[in-house]
Each structure stands twice: as structure tokens, then as C-alpha cells.
Design an enzyme around this catalytic site. Structure first.
Site, PDB file in Angstrom:
ATOM      1  N   ARG A   1      19.512 -11.796  -2.292  1.00 51.23           N
ATOM      2  CA  ARG A   1      19.101 -10.688  -1.424  1.00 51.23           C
ATOM      3  C   ARG A   1      18.875  -9.412  -2.208  1.00 51.23           C
ATOM      4  O   ARG A   1      18.064  -8.558  -1.823  1.00 51.23           O
ATOM      5  CB  ARG A   1      20.137 -10.454  -0.311  1.00 51.23           C
ATOM      6  CG  ARG A   1      19.775  -9.280   0.602  1.00 51.23           C
ATOM      7  CD  ARG A   1      20.685  -9.193   1.812  1.00 51.23           C
ATOM      8  NE  ARG A   1      22.076  -9.008   1.457  1.00 51.23           N
ATOM      9  CZ  ARG A   1      22.629  -7.830   1.137  1.00 51.23           C
ATOM     10  NH1 ARG A   1      21.884  -6.726   1.092  1.00 51.23           N
ATOM     11  NH2 ARG A   1      23.916  -7.742   0.853  1.00 51.23           N
TER      12      ARG A   1
ATOM     13  N   TYR B   1      -4.324   0.531   7.835  1.00 57.41           N
ATOM     14  CA  TYR B   1      -3.955  -0.600   8.673  1.00 57.41           C
ATOM     15  C   TYR B   1      -3.228  -0.101   9.928  1.00 57.41           C
ATOM     16  O   TYR B   1      -2.442   0.847   9.867  1.00 57.41           O
ATOM     17  CB  TYR B   1      -3.065  -1.540   7.860  1.00 57.41           C
ATOM     18  CG  TYR B   1      -2.423  -2.650   8.640  1.00 57.41           C
ATOM     19  CD1 TYR B   1      -3.201  -3.575   9.348  1.00 57.41           C
ATOM     20  CD2 TYR B   1      -1.047  -2.796   8.672  1.00 57.41           C
ATOM     21  CE1 TYR B   1      -2.607  -4.599  10.065  1.00 57.41           C
ATOM     22  CE2 TYR B   1      -0.442  -3.828   9.377  1.00 57.41           C
ATOM     23  CZ  TYR B   1      -1.233  -4.719  10.074  1.00 57.41           C
ATOM     24  OH  TYR B   1      -0.638  -5.728  10.789  1.00 57.41           O
TER      25      TYR B   1
ATOM     26  N   ASP C   1      -2.547   2.274  -1.425  1.00 55.55           N
ATOM     27  CA  ASP C   1      -2.587   0.892  -0.966  1.00 55.55           C
ATOM     28  C   ASP C   1      -3.817   0.244  -1.598  1.00 55.55           C
ATOM     29  O   ASP C   1      -4.952   0.569  -1.256  1.00 55.55           O
ATOM     30  CB  ASP C   1      -2.665   0.845   0.562  1.00 55.55           C
ATOM     31  CG  ASP C   1      -2.600  -0.568   1.119  1.00 55.55           C
ATOM     32  OD1 ASP C   1      -2.981  -1.515   0.404  1.00 55.55           O
ATOM     33  OD2 ASP C   1      -2.166  -0.733   2.267  1.00 55.55           O
TER      34      ASP C   1
ATOM     35  N   LYS D   1      -2.536 -10.933   1.250  1.00 59.41           N
ATOM     36  CA  LYS D   1      -3.993 -10.943   1.202  1.00 59.41           C
ATOM     37  C   LYS D   1      -4.508 -11.484  -0.141  1.00 59.41           C
ATOM     38  O   LYS D   1      -4.307 -12.641  -0.457  1.00 59.41           O
ATOM     39  CB  LYS D   1      -4.509  -9.531   1.487  1.00 59.41           C
ATOM     40  CG  LYS D   1      -3.882  -8.854   2.714  1.00 59.41           C
ATOM     41  CD  LYS D   1      -3.981  -9.665   3.996  1.00 59.41           C
ATOM     42  CE  LYS D   1      -3.620  -8.882   5.244  1.00 59.41           C
ATOM     43  NZ  LYS D   1      -2.244  -8.401   5.322  1.00 59.41           N
TER      44      LYS D   1
END
Length: 389
Positions: A58, A110, A182, A207
Site C-alpha cells: 500500500r 476532463y 495533464d 489511456k
């Protein structure tokens, strides 16, 4: 080890790979949750940062995850990288760690990002502001007022608008602010924001980096010192990528340049064909000479990408009919995979915005956003033509 100045294709394959004692050419998948130590002193060396090592998955201290992060850093030319369970996880950890003085978002983004910035961050007391491309004159005043992070996509979703990374970075740095770009639409093949002055690069690795529509992941690259506080947010919010997904993403990165270069070439052919079609009123693609941001794209991009947006004559209802008639293009709200996808932004990615806000941002109901895959260009054009007929 590979040389730091190795070409991108070489880095995509060899960067970060561990020297496996059994001779595997790539890093094995360690599904291990926790790792054992020979002594308490050895544990403390890792916990307190004196030595690198595996500790707890984690935390991201897992060999498969760390190998992926070294590869991601090498691909973007960064000091370090952090891998996340999604692109939104990467953005939220970045904003919480580096945006508490205030975030300014430039241009389109987005829909999930816009919602995070407009609703969730202000609820936590983080001020956010939005500027469209024609409102950049207002940025210096926002920076002077104390905003600490400027965030933007370039090219933007879905209008492919271009922002000058070097110019925005220089302006922000003069005010003591940082810049995050981004780079999902462009990918590291087509654009390198860190080399142009940005402080952070964020990706929805779902993507182009993943490239096969079979994983969900995110990535954040930058200087080691700047990522250190982000690491703590990722750890305690449980946003770390799973080792299984990290291994799959590392595999996909090996073919990134081959895939993106082919998508660049095919998208340009599709854009030219659509530009000549009588049922299409406008084509938004940075590689077209009449695209408003073409000159800037030529300066700061190495390729124009696999994304384009068309506007269908007849408005939103006509665009919906075209989308429903497509056969080779899949009707799906994602991008960057080997298969070509189409989506109507007003029904998917930007459905959460009011019609008035979409109109203000230049996102019309007549738009269809196309993600060009690895199919033959002639077949894709034929599919669009039969749907537009």
C-alpha cells in the site's frame, strides 16, 4: 542500467527493470502484501529512508511498483514518479499536497477533473478558479493573490486547445507558483512538459500509456522533493496502484512509441478526410494547418496525437445519429487504446456540465470526439463516411 540519454523507445523497454536472479528480461510480478526483514535494524533502514527496499505494498514499496515508477520517470525525463490506481487519484493527491494555497485551472479539462475542482476541493477549503483560453490575462492577478498551482491540459479535452507550456510556466514561476500539466492526450511520445518548464506531469495511464483498454491507472512525475508530500497522501488515502496493474502497465509501455506514432499518422489522415466531408462543419485537430493552435503545436509537440473532434452538420441530434450508426468505431467514453472509439462529449465526458457551461467552453452538442486506434486509416474513414451519409 541504460544511459540517461537513451532514446525514448529504449527507455520504454529497459528503464526500471530489475536484475532478476532467475533471468527474467522484465520485472516479475510481486503480488506480495508485506516483505520480511532479517532484523529490526534492516526494517528501520527502509522505514526511515536510509535504504531503498520493499516494505508494504500500500505504501508503494513493492518491487513491481517501484520498477514501473522508475520507467515512468525515465519516459517523462523526471527525477521521480508515483503510480496511482487511476488518473483521478493522481490528480486529487497532487491537489491536496501541492494546491492548498489555491488551484487555477486553465481551459477545458476532463469532466471529472472539473467536478473535483469545482465541488470537492472548495468543500475542503481549497480555493479554485477557472480561466478559459481567452481569459489568460487574469492569471497574473490570481497568482499575485496567492494561488500556488496552475493546472491545465494541452491539448484539451475535447476541443484540442493548445496552451503554451513554457510561457505559462515562466509566468507562474515568477510568482512562486508551480505548474502541473495533464499530458494524457499528447503522451510522452508527442510532448514533454517538464522539458518546457512544468513542475509536474500527470497522466490517466488508463489511456495511451496503457493503450489496450484493459487497465485503470494514473501517474504523476516531477522532482523528488515535490513528490514527497504527494506520496504521503497516496499512502494514507489508499490510492496506490495494484502490483498486477503495475506489471500490465509496464508491459504496455514497451510498445508506447510504436503505437502512438501509428496513431498520429492515422489520425491526420482521418482529420483530412473529415475536413473535406460535406456533412462535417468543423474538424479540431492540431495537425491541420488551419487549426487555431497549429503554430504552437508545431513548437511544443513532436507529433499531433491520435485525438480529434468533429462537428456534425445538423446539431446534436444529427451527431447522435452518426454516433449510433458507427460500426468500426466503438461508442465508448475513453481514449488511447488500440481500438478506435467515438463519444459525444455532451452525453459522456462533459455531461455533468450545464448546457450553458458547455456552450461557454465551446463544447457543442454537435461534437463527436474520436480516439483513433491502430486500424487501417481507409477502414476508419469508410466507417465515418457511411455513418455520415
Amino acid at each position: 542500467m541504460i544511459r540517461p540519454d537513451s532514446a525514448l523507445a529504449t527507455r520504454c523497454i529497459h528503464a526500471g527493470e530489475i536484475d532478476d536472479p532467475h533471468g527474467s528480461p522484465h520485472t516479475p510480478l510481486y503480488t506480495t502484501t508485506t516483505f520480511k526483514f532479517a532484523s529490526t535494524a534492516a526494517i528501520l533502514d527502509v522505514v526511515e529512508g536510509r535504504k531503498a527496499g520493499a516494505l508494504y505494498t500500500r505504501y508503494g514499496l513493492n518491487p513491481t511498483i517501484r520498477a514501473l515508477e522508475e520507467k515512468l520517470a525515465a519516459i517523462e525525463g523526471a527525477e521521480a514518479a508515483l503510480a496511482f490506481c487511476s488518473g483521478m487519484a493522481a490528480e486529487s493527491a497532487l491537489f491536496l499536497a501541492q494546491g492548498r494555497q489555491g488551484v487555477v485551472c486553465l481551459g477545458d479539462a476532463y469532466g471529472g477533473t472539473l467536478e473535483l475542482l469545482a465541488a470537492q476541493l472548495p468543500a475542503l477549503g481549497i480555493p479554485t478558479r477557472f480561466l478559459l483560453g481567452h481569459e489568460l490575462d487574469a492569471l497574473p492577478a490570481l497568482l499575485e493573490a496567492g494561488a500556488g498551482l496552475v493546472f491545465f491540459e494541452t491539448p484539451t479535452n475535447p476541443t484540442l486547445e493548445q496552451f503554451d507550456i513554457a510561457a505559462v510556466s515562466a509566468l507562474a514561476h515568477r510568482a512562486g507558483a508551480r505548474v502541473a500539466v495533464d499530458n494524457t492526450f499528447a503522451s510522452p511520445v508527442n510532448q514533454n512538459p517538464l522539458a518546457l518548464g512544468a513542475d509536474f506531469v500527470v497522466h490517466s495511464a488508463t489511456k495511451y500509456l496503457g493503450g489496450h483498454s484493459d487497465l485503470t491507472a494514473g501517474a504523476l512525475m516531477g522532482r523528488q522533493a515535490d513528490l514527497a508530500p504527494v506520496w504521503n497522501w497516496r499512502k494514507n488515502l489508499g490510492q496506490t496502484i495494484a502490483p498486477e496493474i503495475a506489471a500490465r502497465l509496464a508491459r504496455s509501455l514497451c510498445t508506447l512509441p510504436v503505437r502512438v506514432e501509428r496513431q498520429n499518422a492515422t489520425a491526420l489522415q482521418v482529420a483530412r478526410a473529415m475536413q473535406a466531408h460535406p456533412a462535417v462543419t468543423r474538424v479540431l485537430y492540431p495537425g491541420l494547418p488551419d487549426f487555431p493552435g497549429h503554430a504552437l503545436a508545431r513548437r511544443q509537440m513532436n507529433g499531433y496525437g491520435g485525438m480529434l473532434t468533429i462537428e456534425v452538420k445538423g446539431g446534436g441530434a444529427a451527431a447522435t445519429r452518426v454516433a449510433d450508426r458507427l460500426k468500426l468505431f466503438a461508442l465508448a467514453p475513453s481514449l488511447g487504446g488500440v481500438e478506435s472509439l467515438a463519444t459525444q462529449p455532451c452525453t459522456t465526458t462533459h455531461h455533468g456540465l450545464t448546457p450553458e457551461e458547455r456552450a461557454r467552453r465551446g463544447i457543442s452538442d454537435a461534437m463527436l470526439r474520436l480516439s483513433v486506434g491502430l486500424e487501417d486509416a481507409a477502414d476508419l474513414i469508410a466507417d465515418l463516411e457511411q455513418a455520415l451519409a
